[in-house]
Design a protein around this motif. Structure first.
Motif, PDB file in Angstrom:
ATOM      1  N   MET A 205      25.931 -55.125  -1.223  1.00  0.00           N
ATOM      2  CA  MET A 205      26.785 -54.506  -1.966  1.00  0.00           C
ATOM      3  C   MET A 205      26.125 -53.479  -2.788  1.00  0.00           C
ATOM      4  N   ASP A 206      26.575 -52.125  -2.764  1.00  0.00           N
ATOM      5  CA  ASP A 206      25.759 -50.968  -3.534  1.00  0.00           C
ATOM      6  C   ASP A 206      26.789 -50.140  -3.853  1.00  0.00           C
ATOM      7  N   MET A 207      27.138 -50.106  -5.410  1.00  0.00           N
ATOM      8  CA  MET A 207      28.027 -49.296  -6.110  1.00  0.00           C
ATOM      9  C   MET A 207      29.473 -49.821  -5.513  1.00  0.00           C
ATOM     10  N   VAL A 208      29.826 -51.126  -6.101  1.00  0.00           N
ATOM     11  CA  VAL A 208      30.945 -51.496  -5.870  1.00  0.00           C
ATOM     12  C   VAL A 208      31.834 -51.647  -7.300  1.00  0.00           C
ATOM     13  N   GLY A 209      31.496 -50.799  -8.221  1.00  0.00           N
ATOM     14  CA  GLY A 209      31.994 -51.028  -9.487  1.00  0.00           C
ATOM     15  C   GLY A 209      33.066 -49.922  -9.880  1.00  0.00           C
ATOM     16  N   ARG A 210      33.408 -48.971  -9.097  1.00  0.00           N
ATOM     17  CA  ARG A 210      34.486 -48.194  -9.579  1.00  0.00           C
ATOM     18  C   ARG A 210      35.562 -48.093  -8.483  1.00  0.00           C
ATOM     19  N   LEU A 211      36.301 -49.208  -8.074  1.00  0.00           N
ATOM     20  CA  LEU A 211      37.345 -48.934  -7.578  1.00  0.00           C
ATOM     21  C   LEU A 211      38.522 -48.296  -8.141  1.00  0.00           C
ATOM     22  N   PRO A 213      42.269 -46.201  -8.139  1.00  0.00           N
ATOM     23  CA  PRO A 213      44.063 -46.539  -8.043  1.00  0.00           C
ATOM     24  C   PRO A 213      44.097 -46.816  -6.946  1.00  0.00           C
ATOM     25  N   ASP A 214      43.678 -45.959  -5.838  1.00  0.00           N
ATOM     26  CA  ASP A 214      44.311 -46.337  -4.419  1.00  0.00           C
ATOM     27  C   ASP A 214      43.630 -47.294  -3.716  1.00  0.00           C
ATOM     28  N   SER A 215      42.718 -47.874  -4.415  1.00  0.00           N
ATOM     29  CA  SER A 215      42.109 -49.257  -3.899  1.00  0.00           C
ATOM     30  C   SER A 215      41.279 -49.067  -2.716  1.00  0.00           C
ATOM     31  N   THR A 216      40.765 -47.870  -2.467  1.00  0.00           N
ATOM     32  CA  THR A 216      39.867 -47.315  -1.520  1.00  0.00           C
ATOM     33  C   THR A 216      38.431 -48.266  -1.296  1.00  0.00           C
ATOM     34  N   LEU A 217      38.092 -48.943  -0.522  1.00  0.00           N
ATOM     35  CA  LEU A 217      37.034 -49.643  -0.125  1.00  0.00           C
ATOM     36  C   LEU A 217      36.386 -49.355   1.027  1.00  0.00           C
ATOM     37  N   ALA A 218      34.962 -48.570   0.989  1.00  0.00           N
ATOM     38  CA  ALA A 218      34.297 -48.350   2.391  1.00  0.00           C
ATOM     39  C   ALA A 218      33.464 -49.604   2.734  1.00  0.00           C
ATOM     40  N   VAL A 219      33.628 -50.037   3.934  1.00  0.00           N
ATOM     41  CA  VAL A 219      32.686 -51.069   4.641  1.00  0.00           C
ATOM     42  C   VAL A 219      31.916 -50.431   5.786  1.00  0.00           C
ATOM     43  N   TYR A 220      30.743 -50.446   5.520  1.00  0.00           N
ATOM     44  CA  TYR A 220      29.786 -49.814   6.864  1.00  0.00           C
ATOM     45  C   TYR A 220      29.008 -51.136   7.579  1.00  0.00           C
ATOM     46  N   GLY A 221      28.829 -50.774   8.928  1.00  0.00           N
ATOM     47  CA  GLY A 221      28.410 -51.647   9.885  1.00  0.00           C
ATOM     48  C   GLY A 221      29.495 -52.403  10.434  1.00  0.00           C
ATOM     49  N   THR A 222      30.477 -52.095  10.587  1.00  0.00           N
ATOM     50  CA  THR A 222      31.743 -52.870  11.059  1.00  0.00           C
ATOM     51  C   THR A 222      31.485 -52.872  12.694  1.00  0.00           C
ATOM     52  N   GLY A 269      32.396 -45.824  -3.456  1.00  0.00           N
ATOM     53  CA  GLY A 269      32.486 -44.276  -3.492  1.00  0.00           C
ATOM     54  C   GLY A 269      31.642 -43.863  -4.675  1.00  0.00           C
ATOM     55  N   GLN A 270      31.076 -42.540  -4.375  1.00  0.00           N
ATOM     56  CA  GLN A 270      30.582 -41.720  -5.263  1.00  0.00           C
ATOM     57  C   GLN A 270      31.270 -41.246  -6.307  1.00  0.00           C
TER      58      GLN A 270
END
Length: 407
Positions: A205-211, A213-222, A269-270
């Motif tokens: 988990m790296d930079m998971v603190g700014r979800l 309003p559209d609740s976009t979550l990136a998941v890498y390594g899938t 996200g950035q």
């Protein structure tokens, strides 16, 4: 006699050892780690050591034992280079011009055959070390999102996993040296304190603190294990998932992928405070962080009885990234999945700002090249040299706008 018996029972209950009950301390953990008193947690500093001691205290509260080379700690000494996220030379002993960093490792031993690693880096940029995007006076970079947020979610998962899902052991790792080049995770991968061949998979988990309003979550390594996409999908009823198959990226999961361990990396996200003094604890979405923690816990629970996961190599997208000599001076929105490249931030006195580009603009054409995604944007940028002029077309409020741009 009944009263005496009840009194004896009451006294005996008072004497019982208190068992740890999972408790949401996400905000409390972030607030401590991102406090000015820790002076930005730069690797090798007093602030880094205070942060490490706090993480150890939290492990001890939960009854999680140490699994470093010195109880909870694993130190590594290195000579810094001017190439973040590149190779580094480790040294055996501290010498002039060397830095000592510290990984923090906690372990739940369920006497299982395989182990799951759950990690997050806890170091940051101090007063503005290399990598800072701050142009003003010297200031503390607290790194609340980057990456006190990831550490807080890691600790929350440690509490949730104590005593449940016992088909695997769990190694919880707070890495240092990430900002200087994935140093702590790279060192552990080369000097593991457990059998790395028995690691089923790794979650980062790296930079998971700014979800947002559209609740976009990136998941890498899938793509690093055949089962990941199915499991991520089956437990997702809250997020707009942006999936990336590659196991290689600019965070600590890369170190584990490179030793053939399946990885998942979570990221919200950035933002305009990235690597700046404004990345403070009051700006985080704590409810969103709790939702992410619950989601990851559900994924881990689903995978509990799957044994050691199969590893699959993925395309290394970084090897295909075009090299370029100029930049627009923008922060791309890496979670944007529409046509083009959306701008999430604009740097001062750079070509984009001088051309009048704004946060939220979507670049759809650069020079003669159509921009459909991040890769095509980088290809388009790679043909320009310093001093060149061109036109850039963006969508602003849904309408195309063409402006002149000077590199």
């Amino acid at each position: 006699m009944k009263k005496i018996a009840l009194l004896v029972l009451f006294i005996s209950l008072l004497g019982c050892k208190k068992h740890y009950t999972p408790e949401n301390k996400i905000k409390e953990d972030v607030t401590f780690l991102a406090d000015d008193k820790l002076e930005g947690r730069e690797t090798g500093t007093k602030g880094e050591q205070e942060a490490a001691a706090y993480i150890v205290k939290r492990f001890e509260e939960m009854g999680i034992t140490g699994k470093g080379t010195n109880n909870y700690y694993q130190t590594f000494t290195f000579k810094p280079k001017n190439d973040p996220h590149g190779e580094v030379s480790y040294t055996e002993n501290s010498q002039d011009s060397t830095i000592t960093g510290t990984n923090v490792l906690g372990y739940i031993d369920n006497q299982a055959e395989n182990t799951i690693i759950i990690g997050a880096h806890y170091d940051h940029l101090g007063y503005g070390a290399q990598g800072s995007l701050h142009k003003g006076e010297r200031a503390i970079h607290n790194g609340a999102d980057d990456n006190a947020s990831g550490v807080a979610v890691m600790l929350d998962l440690a509490g949730k996993l104590k005593g449940v899902n016992k088909a695997n052991n769990y190694l919880f790792m707070a890495f240092s040296g990430e900002e200087m080049g994935l140093l702590g995770s790279n060192y552990f991968a080369k000097n593991p304190t457990i059998d790395s061949k028995a690691v089923s998979y790794m979650i980062n988990m790296d930079m998971v603190g700014r979800l947002k309003p559209d609740s976009t979550l990136a998941v890498y390594g899938t793509g690093t294990s055949p089962i990941f996409k199915q499991v991520l999908s089956s437990h997702n009823d809250k997020f707009k998932l942006i999936e990336n198959e590659s196991g290689v990226g600019p965070s600590d999961h890369t170190s584990f992928y490179l030793i053939d361990i399946p990885v998942l990396h979570f990221f919200t996200g950035q933002h305009e405070d990235y690597h700046k003094p404004g990345d403070d604890s009051e700006k985080l979405n704590y409810e969103g962080m709790e939702t992410i923690s619950n989601y990851i816990f559900d994924v881990i629970t689903d995978l509990n009885d799957n044994g050691k996961l199969a590893f699959r190599k993925t395309k290394n997208e970084s090897e295909e990234t075009p090299r370029f000599k100029v930049g627009l001076g923008v922060v791309p929105d890496y979670l944007y999945d529409g046509e083009g490249m959306r701008i999430d931030g604009v740097s001062e006195d750079k070509p984009a700002q001088k051309a009048g580009l704004q946060k939220g603009d979507v670049v759809i054409k650069l020079g003669d090249s159509t921009v459909t995604n991040m890769m095509s944007y980088m290809r388009a940028l790679s043909v320009f040299d310093s001093g060149d002029s061109t036109k850039v077309t963006v969508k602003r409020d849904g309408k195309p706008l063409e402006v002149n741009l000077n590199f």
